[in-house]
Design an enzyme around this catalytic site. Structure first.
Site, PDB file in Angstrom:
ATOM      1  N   LYS A  59      15.295  24.086  45.982  1.00 19.22           N
ATOM      2  CA  LYS A  59      14.618  25.270  45.441  1.00 19.22           C
ATOM      3  C   LYS A  59      15.053  25.602  44.011  1.00 19.22           C
ATOM      4  O   LYS A  59      14.225  25.956  43.177  1.00 19.22           O
ATOM      5  CB  LYS A  59      14.854  26.479  46.347  1.00 19.22           C
ATOM      6  CG  LYS A  59      14.091  26.404  47.672  1.00 19.22           C
ATOM      7  CD  LYS A  59      14.309  27.679  48.478  1.00 19.22           C
ATOM      8  CE  LYS A  59      13.508  27.641  49.765  1.00 19.22           C
ATOM      9  NZ  LYS A  59      13.635  28.882  50.546  1.00 19.22           N
ATOM     10  N   ASP A  95       8.972  33.748  49.447  1.00 17.00           N
ATOM     11  CA  ASP A  95       9.887  34.225  50.500  1.00 17.00           C
ATOM     12  C   ASP A  95       9.940  35.753  50.566  1.00 17.00           C
ATOM     13  O   ASP A  95       9.872  36.341  51.644  1.00 17.00           O
ATOM     14  CB  ASP A  95      11.299  33.676  50.269  1.00 17.00           C
ATOM     15  CG  ASP A  95      11.448  32.246  50.754  1.00 17.00           C
ATOM     16  OD1 ASP A  95      10.695  31.825  51.650  1.00 17.00           O
ATOM     17  OD2 ASP A  95      12.345  31.544  50.242  1.00 17.00           O
TER      18      ASP A  95
END
Ligand code: NAP
Length: 273
Positions: A59, A95
């Site tokens: 990420k 997220d």
């Protein structure tokens, strides 16, 4: 793309949504070893893939490999989604928005962070996304509790003036308690971490009670030791599948422009959903 990724539920969720929307798209898991993200992103360009869902351990590095990063990715220094837009690869992070969708849609009554006190255990990628999202949604306070102080301070700073580092003993003051650590995750044979026998719960259960929402980002098992303890204390609870489904739904909107069927995605998870 990630490692490990073979047992990821993301392709299951994506493909269910594509099928429900009648879209001729397919999602597949690509195992990409640590250090190979640059080659993988180059392949995304060369192959003309429309999008990528990015997970551990890529990420952070992917945030620096895309042509453009969203403001949220700039703040977090991490991307969980790549979207192709007009030939450019754009890094996005779904997220935090997925977390807010989950607490807003998967619990009754819906949880609105505006004006509420929140406590987040953990200061890694998931915690940082949740802290930023809660602050953006108007929480009155975001307390970060973490093993290592330095990471706690960095995560709390994402919430600006309403963020601070605290302790798990303060959970009784919070309207929302979130576990964003792997504590309680079932790692296969042997006792689960944090089940009270071989490790601590993320927060002392006696600090939880009625009127609180306790969210565990861990979803294996579905009922984590923390959630079981919170329910026994009379708190409302939400497991990690809620965020998993809704962050995927946000990515699907970015890729296809179509609102995905949450029902179809949940159904595809079978007994899990
Ligand atoms: P990460 O970046 O590796 O961060 C892990 C965090 O947990 C760190 O703050 C770490 O503390 C803490 N931690 C790890 N082991 C611990 C222990 N034994 N005791 C106390 N603290 C511990 O991981 P992440 O990506 O944020 O993921 C965290 C959890 O959320 C994982 O279980 C992951 O599966 C879950 N998750 C769920 C979703 C969802 O959609 N439901 C999405 C993302 C992540 P230090 O800073 O001190 O190392």
């Amino acid at each position: 793309m990630g490692d490990p990724v073979r047992h990821s539920l993301s392709p299951v969720l994506h493909n269910a949504a594509f099928a429900a929307a009648g879209l001729d798209w397919v999602s597949a898991a690509f195992p990409v070893a640590a250090g190979q993200a640059p080659e993988a992103v180059a392949a995304v360009r060369a192959l003309g893939l429309e999008g990528v869902s990015v997970t551990m351990p890529h990420k952070a590095v992917v945030a620096g490999l895309v042509d453009r990063a969203s403001p949220t990715v700039e703040l977090l220094g991490a991307a969980n989604t790549i979207v192709r837009r007009a030939g450019e690869l754009v890094g996005e992070s779904t997220d935090g928005a997925g977390f807010l969708d989950a607490v807003g849609r998967e619990v009754v009554p819906a949880f609105d962070p505006a004006g509420r006190r929140c406590l987040v255990v953990g200061a890694g990628g998931a915690a940082r996304a949740v802290v930023l999202a809660l602050a953006g949604a108007g929480a009155s306070e975001v307390v970060v509790v973490n093993r290592s102080r330095q990471r706690a301070e960095a995560a709390a700073a994402l919430a600006g003036s309403i963020g601070r580092v605290g302790s798990a003993a303060e959970a009784d003051r919070a309207d929302l308690v979130v576990n964003a650590t792997p504590l309680g995750m079932d790692r296969g044979p042997g006792p689960a971490v944090g089940d009270g026998r071989c490790g601590p719960l993320p927060v002392p259960p006696e600090r939880l009670g009625p009127g609180q929402l306790v969210v565990d980002l861990v979803y294996h098992p579905l009922l984590t030791p923390l959630l079981a303890a919170a329910q026994a204390q009379g708190a409302s609870t939400l497991g990690g599948l809620g965020m998993l489904v809704h962050q995927a739904a946000r990515a699907l909107v970015l890729w296809t422009g179509a609102e995905p069927s949450i029902e179809a995605m949940r159904a595809a998870l079978g007994p899990l959903g």
